[in-house]
Write an enzyme that holds these catalytic residues in place. Structure first.
Site, PDB file in Angstrom:
ATOM      1  N   ASP A 109      28.571  20.014 -46.653  1.00  0.00           N
ATOM      2  CA  ASP A 109      29.413  18.823 -46.582  1.00  0.00           C
ATOM      3  C   ASP A 109      30.853  19.264 -46.334  1.00  0.00           C
ATOM      4  O   ASP A 109      31.714  19.191 -47.211  1.00  0.00           O
ATOM      5  CB  ASP A 109      29.299  18.038 -47.894  1.00  0.00           C
TER       6      ASP A 109
ATOM      7  N   GLU B 189      31.028  10.864 -37.384  1.00  0.00           N
ATOM      8  CA  GLU B 189      31.172   9.487 -37.868  1.00  0.00           C
ATOM      9  C   GLU B 189      31.828   8.538 -36.870  1.00  0.00           C
ATOM     10  O   GLU B 189      32.800   8.897 -36.183  1.00  0.00           O
ATOM     11  CB  GLU B 189      31.987   9.496 -39.169  1.00  0.00           C
TER      12      GLU B 189
ATOM     13  N   LYS C 123      27.051   8.925 -37.713  1.00  0.00           N
ATOM     14  CA  LYS C 123      27.228   8.368 -39.057  1.00  0.00           C
ATOM     15  C   LYS C 123      27.829   6.966 -38.980  1.00  0.00           C
ATOM     16  O   LYS C 123      28.824   6.745 -38.292  1.00  0.00           O
ATOM     17  CB  LYS C 123      28.132   9.266 -39.905  1.00  0.00           C
TER      18      LYS C 123
ATOM     19  N   THR D 127      25.632   6.211 -44.040  1.00  0.00           N
ATOM     20  CA  THR D 127      26.377   6.736 -45.170  1.00  0.00           C
ATOM     21  C   THR D 127      26.931   5.605 -46.034  1.00  0.00           C
ATOM     22  O   THR D 127      26.690   4.438 -45.765  1.00  0.00           O
ATOM     23  CB  THR D 127      27.502   7.659 -44.659  1.00  0.00           C
TER      24      THR D 127
ATOM     25  N   PHE E  61      24.675   8.102 -52.103  1.00  0.00           N
ATOM     26  CA  PHE E  61      25.696   8.831 -52.846  1.00  0.00           C
ATOM     27  C   PHE E  61      25.333   8.936 -54.322  1.00  0.00           C
ATOM     28  O   PHE E  61      24.805   7.991 -54.914  1.00  0.00           O
ATOM     29  CB  PHE E  61      27.052   8.130 -52.687  1.00  0.00           C
TER      30      PHE E  61
END
Length: 314
Positions: free
Chosen positions: A16, A92, A128, A152, A174
């Site tokens: 990440d 993203e 993303k 996400t 998450f």
């Protein structure tokens, strides 16, 4: 073996980070980036040439130079990452488009075109998108076009169900941000890995998918400690920060039991989750509603910081 080596035997480990040196050090399968990580990366000396090249390309390309340059920079860093990982990189869509399906689709197509112009096959890229109704709808269209997506900012079962039904390639539920919310709202600070609300949420989503045969990959994300990671060992993928990767690498102990792989098969629902019910269920979950909105705001803020950095570099 250290715990990182043991974990890699049970889950695909994803870095990440946009930090090339960290990726080289921990040798993950995949890597994922977001505006926050790209903003940090763009400030590092080793990315200075990427910033200059992105601006030069955007000025020649026409249109909104800063917007184009930020996309080009994201792709350039993604291409560099793909030289080090055998799998995929996630890039993203601008979080300001989180509630605009059409614009999200167009942005994603541009990113994929840029990757292909750089010689990267679309199979090595995940787009993303925030797990809003509009983001999930965009992903459904993109997946039909062979553009794979990573949804996400996912905090609830209804988001996970909608993603599975949309045929999304991968979701990033998450963990740590869920724990943050519960600590703040309850005042409790003694959660264990077993009763950690983020771990419980991802475990529930994982079991829902596996029991019903959904092929969507579950990638646990946003970890606060290695205990959360160990509790989710066995999840399809886990995306982990360099700091926690180092802690796992330094630990020579035995990895905790993790997820149960013996899951009873159940039939998939006869009807799909519709927009009104999705919005009602999301609204009924205060944590998911608040963390989704906060996550979008934070990504937008970092995207704007990145654009300011690019503006100053012109």
């Amino acid at each position: 073996m250290n715990k990182l080596e043991q974990l890699k035997q049970r889950s695909l480990v994803v870095a990440d980070t946009g930090d090339i040196e960290a990726i080289r050090r921990y040798q993950p399968q995949d890597a994922t980036t977001n505006p926050s990580l790209l903003y940090k990366a763009a400030q590092l000396p080793q990315y200075e040439q990427h910033v200059k090249d992105a601006l030069s390309w955007a000025e020649k390309n026409g249109g909104d130079v800063i917007n184009q340059a930020s996309m080009k920079l994201a792709v350039a860093i993604g291409c560099e990452i793909l030289q080090l990982v055998p799998g995929v990189v996630s890039t993203e869509v601008d979080a300001r488009l989180s509630f605009d399906t059409r614009a999200s689709i167009e942005y994603a197509r541009k990113l994929i075109a840029m990757y292909q112009q750089a010689g990267i096959d679309r199979e090595r890229v995940l787009i993303k998108l925030a797990s809003t109704w509009e983001g999930i709808a965009a992903a459904a269209v993109l997946e039909q076009e062979g553009i794979h997506c990573n949804l996400t900012l996912l905090f609830s079962q209804c988001q996970a169900v909608a993603c599975a039904e949309a045929g999304v390639t991968l979701i990033s539920p998450f963990v740590g941000r869920i724990l943050d919310w519960y600590k703040a709202s309850t005042g409790r600070d003694d959660y264990t890995a077993q009763d950690d609300p983020g771990v419980v949420s991802v475990t529930s989503i994982y079991e829902y998918y596996k029991s019903r045969g959904y092929p969507t990959i579950v990638m646990g994300a946003s970890f606060r400690n290695t205990g959360e990671i160990e509790a989710l060992a066995g999840c399809d993928k886990l995306t982990i920060s360099p700091q926690l990767l180092q802690e796992l690498q330094d630990d020579e102990g035995e990895l905790a039991a993790g997820l149960n792989s013996d899951i009873v098969s159940l039939p998939a629902p006869n009807t799909q989750l519709q927009e009104p019910e999705f919005r009602y269920q999301l609204n009924a979950d205060a944590m998911a509603t608040e963390k989704l909105a906060e996550g979008i705001r934070n990504f937008v803020a970092d995207q704007m910081k990145l654009e300011e950095l690019l503006q100053k570099a012109r």
